[in-house]
Design a protein around this motif. Structure first.
Motif, mmCIF file in Angstrom:
data_model
loop_
_atom_site.group_PDB
_atom_site.id
_atom_site.type_symbol
_atom_site.label_atom_id
_atom_site.label_comp_id
_atom_site.label_asym_id
_atom_site.label_seq_id
_atom_site.Cartn_x
_atom_site.Cartn_y
_atom_site.Cartn_z
ATOM 1 N N VAL A 93 0.912 -1.183 -0.213
ATOM 2 C CA VAL A 93 0.059 0.015 0.166
ATOM 3 C C VAL A 93 0.972 1.029 -0.032
ATOM 4 O O VAL A 93 1.747 1.599 1.011
ATOM 5 C CB VAL A 93 -0.897 0.071 1.237
ATOM 6 C CG1 VAL A 93 -1.680 1.321 1.021
ATOM 7 C CG2 VAL A 93 -1.824 -1.093 1.336
ATOM 8 N N ARG A 94 0.937 2.010 -1.106
ATOM 9 C CA ARG A 94 1.801 3.128 -1.232
ATOM 10 C C ARG A 94 1.268 3.847 -2.214
ATOM 11 O O ARG A 94 0.752 3.522 -3.171
ATOM 12 C CB ARG A 94 3.285 2.655 -1.661
ATOM 13 C CG ARG A 94 4.568 3.688 -1.329
ATOM 14 C CD ARG A 94 5.775 2.735 -1.237
ATOM 15 N NE ARG A 94 6.758 3.657 -1.470
ATOM 16 C CZ ARG A 94 8.231 2.973 -1.350
ATOM 17 N NH1 ARG A 94 8.213 1.984 -1.205
ATOM 18 N NH2 ARG A 94 9.176 3.800 -1.564
ATOM 19 N N THR A 95 1.706 5.332 -2.278
ATOM 20 C CA THR A 95 1.481 6.050 -3.255
ATOM 21 C C THR A 95 2.863 6.781 -3.830
ATOM 22 O O THR A 95 3.570 7.297 -3.059
ATOM 23 C CB THR A 95 0.667 7.510 -3.008
ATOM 24 O OG1 THR A 95 -0.565 6.981 -2.380
ATOM 25 C CG2 THR A 95 0.503 8.327 -3.930
ATOM 26 N N PHE A 96 2.937 6.492 -5.167
ATOM 27 C CA PHE A 96 4.427 7.026 -5.822
ATOM 28 C C PHE A 96 4.133 8.330 -6.521
ATOM 29 O O PHE A 96 3.149 8.403 -7.140
ATOM 30 C CB PHE A 96 4.822 6.080 -6.614
ATOM 31 C CG PHE A 96 5.344 4.818 -6.197
ATOM 32 C CD1 PHE A 96 6.503 4.969 -5.594
ATOM 33 C CD2 PHE A 96 4.734 3.642 -5.938
ATOM 34 C CE1 PHE A 96 7.229 3.727 -5.009
ATOM 35 C CE2 PHE A 96 5.267 2.572 -5.433
ATOM 36 C CZ PHE A 96 6.520 2.642 -4.834
ATOM 37 N N THR A 97 4.746 9.450 -6.224
ATOM 38 C CA THR A 97 4.480 10.645 -6.966
ATOM 39 C C THR A 97 5.617 10.716 -8.104
ATOM 40 O O THR A 97 6.761 10.677 -8.097
ATOM 41 C CB THR A 97 4.943 11.979 -5.896
ATOM 42 O OG1 THR A 97 3.951 11.651 -4.881
ATOM 43 C CG2 THR A 97 4.587 13.179 -6.632
ATOM 44 N N LEU A 98 5.005 11.084 -9.379
ATOM 45 C CA LEU A 98 5.723 11.084 -10.577
ATOM 46 C C LEU A 98 5.775 12.357 -11.303
ATOM 47 O O LEU A 98 4.637 12.908 -11.200
ATOM 48 C CB LEU A 98 5.399 10.072 -11.668
ATOM 49 C CG LEU A 98 5.589 8.619 -11.481
ATOM 50 C CD1 LEU A 98 5.040 8.030 -10.278
ATOM 51 C CD2 LEU A 98 5.519 7.640 -12.596
ATOM 52 N N ARG A 99 7.006 13.142 -11.410
ATOM 53 C CA ARG A 99 7.055 14.366 -11.925
ATOM 54 C C ARG A 99 7.480 14.227 -13.414
ATOM 55 O O ARG A 99 8.544 13.984 -13.688
ATOM 56 C CB ARG A 99 7.827 15.389 -11.113
ATOM 57 C CG ARG A 99 7.969 16.618 -11.502
ATOM 58 C CD ARG A 99 9.051 17.592 -10.617
ATOM 59 N NE ARG A 99 8.950 18.863 -10.871
ATOM 60 C CZ ARG A 99 9.989 19.474 -11.379
ATOM 61 N NH1 ARG A 99 11.092 18.782 -11.815
ATOM 62 N NH2 ARG A 99 10.007 20.844 -11.775
ATOM 63 N N THR A 100 6.380 14.633 -14.291
ATOM 64 C CA THR A 100 6.785 14.436 -15.778
ATOM 65 C C THR A 100 6.150 15.637 -16.394
ATOM 66 O O THR A 100 5.476 16.551 -15.904
ATOM 67 C CB THR A 100 5.838 13.250 -16.251
ATOM 68 O OG1 THR A 100 4.439 13.549 -16.151
ATOM 69 C CG2 THR A 100 6.095 12.043 -15.286
ATOM 70 N N SER A 101 6.832 15.758 -17.501
ATOM 71 C CA SER A 101 6.614 16.719 -18.713
ATOM 72 C C SER A 101 4.983 16.665 -19.066
ATOM 73 O O SER A 101 4.740 15.473 -19.261
ATOM 74 C CB SER A 101 7.481 17.150 -19.660
ATOM 75 O OG SER A 101 8.856 17.230 -19.235
ATOM 76 N N VAL A 143 8.961 13.932 -4.304
ATOM 77 C CA VAL A 143 8.634 13.370 -5.702
ATOM 78 C C VAL A 143 9.683 11.906 -5.633
ATOM 79 O O VAL A 143 10.692 12.043 -5.290
ATOM 80 C CB VAL A 143 9.126 14.423 -6.875
ATOM 81 C CG1 VAL A 143 9.185 13.331 -8.034
ATOM 82 C CG2 VAL A 143 8.177 15.375 -7.047
ATOM 83 N N ASP A 144 8.888 10.976 -6.097
ATOM 84 C CA ASP A 144 9.497 9.569 -6.077
ATOM 85 C C ASP A 144 10.554 9.255 -7.404
ATOM 86 O O ASP A 144 11.404 8.731 -7.392
ATOM 87 C CB ASP A 144 8.859 8.613 -5.840
ATOM 88 C CG ASP A 144 8.034 8.513 -4.500
ATOM 89 O OD1 ASP A 144 8.619 8.442 -3.584
ATOM 90 O OD2 ASP A 144 6.728 8.746 -4.507
ATOM 91 N N LEU A 145 10.005 9.937 -8.479
ATOM 92 C CA LEU A 145 10.371 9.429 -9.883
ATOM 93 C C LEU A 145 10.317 10.903 -10.657
ATOM 94 O O LEU A 145 8.982 11.431 -10.582
ATOM 95 C CB LEU A 145 10.009 7.999 -10.163
ATOM 96 C CG LEU A 145 10.709 7.486 -11.620
ATOM 97 C CD1 LEU A 145 12.029 7.149 -11.367
ATOM 98 C CD2 LEU A 145 9.721 6.663 -12.379
#
Length: 303
Positions: A93-101, A143-145
């Motif tokens: 159970v986890r939330t990953f934050t992705l920062r993308t264009s 941010v994770d990725l």
């Protein structure tokens, strides 16, 4: 006060479990004399004989019996802490934050979400916009990725891995004059253009390449993202120049063509902080991002 030798916990646990110096020595791969010295240290440390002779064997003292369950629990807990982390995707159970264009989530997001939901139902993906190249949020752990083009301003401590190479193409509405026949550099330059620039610039690499051919295009408007550029081009006679793979799904229903000028391809990479490198869940996420971005391969616009 001197700190106790925690290695004695393992010795005590095995001694109490075996009730024999010889058998405990065998399990710990020690000589009987070394095991006897360890027992002597335990007796001194705890102020109790722990094991006393009864006939030909040893029996535990009341203190040893009282400690047995607690010591066993402590040793097992320590072993769990020191054991390599395991990953149960069905229980994660986890939330990953992705920062993308802009365009990455629209183009690759559906497949990423579907793959994550199938393998790890308790995991959620949170996409945040990337208005600039500042990686401060990733350095701070917010941010994770991140995905994008690695450049001179990329913090050197970040780990990077290439995902795919991309080239710029032109995109116009169906029925546009450039959708019929070959698009030459002169024909391309004669049109009215949309420039995509997060920094609000008025010229870009395409303009530099056209200038070398003695040509100049008319830039009617500047926007901050690819989806905005394509939305404008879809509803007008304007020309949008966008990365091909990054905007595959965004260009649905439009006509695309290779740029008639030489523009270097760009490498899209993913970036993450070293603190997450060995994390099994993050490693799993990176593998999914690689797989989704790798294929199936899109059919390139014919040159």
């Amino acid at each position: 006060m001197a700190r106790p030798d925690l290695n004695l916990l393992v010795t005590l646990d095995i001694l109490l479990a075996e009730g024999s110096v010889a058998r405990a020595a065998k399990r710990l791969r020690l000589s009987p004399s070394a095991m006897s010295r360890a027992l002597a240290r335990l007796r001194e440390t705890l102020g109790d004989p722990l094991l006393v002779r009864a006939g030909r064997g040893l029996v535990p003292t009341p203190r040893a019996l009282a400690l047995s369950a607690e010591v066993s629990h402590l040793v097992q807990a320590a072993e769990r802490v020191l054991r390599p982390a395991t990953l149960d995707l069905k229980q994660l159970v986890r939330t990953f934050t992705l920062r993308t264009s802009e365009g990455f989530a629209e183009n690759f997001g559906p497949d990423l979400i579907a793959r994550v939901g199938k393998e790890a139902p308790g995991v959620k993906l949170r996409f945040v916009q990337k208005p600039d190249k500042d990686s401060g949020l990733m350095l701070d752990g917010a941010v994770d990725l991140e995905t994008g083009v690695v450049g001179a301003t990329t913090p050197p401590e970040l780990i990077t891995q290439a995902l795919f190479r991309d080239r710029y193409i032109g995109a116009v509405r169906k029925g546009h004059a450039l959708s019929r026949g070959k698009v030459t550099s002169a024909l391309y330059a004669s049109g009215r253009h949309i420039l995509v620039s997060r920094r609000g610039l008025y010229k870009g690499p395409i303009d530099d390449a056209l200038r070398q051919l003695g040509l100049e295009r008319e830039i009617v408007t500047t926007v901050g993202g690819f989806s905005t550029a394509l939305a404008l081009a879809r509803a007008s006679d304007l020309i949008a120049s966008v990365p091909e793979r990054h905007t595959g799904k965004l260009r649905a229903g439009m006509h695309s063509f290779p740029l008639p000028v030489a523009i270097p391809e760009v490498t899209i990479s993913m970036l993450w902080h070293p603190r997450l490198d060995a994390d099994p869940a993050h490693r799993w996420l990176r593998g999914i991002v690689r797989d989704v971005c790798a294929g199936p391969r899109v059919r390139r616009v014919r040159t």
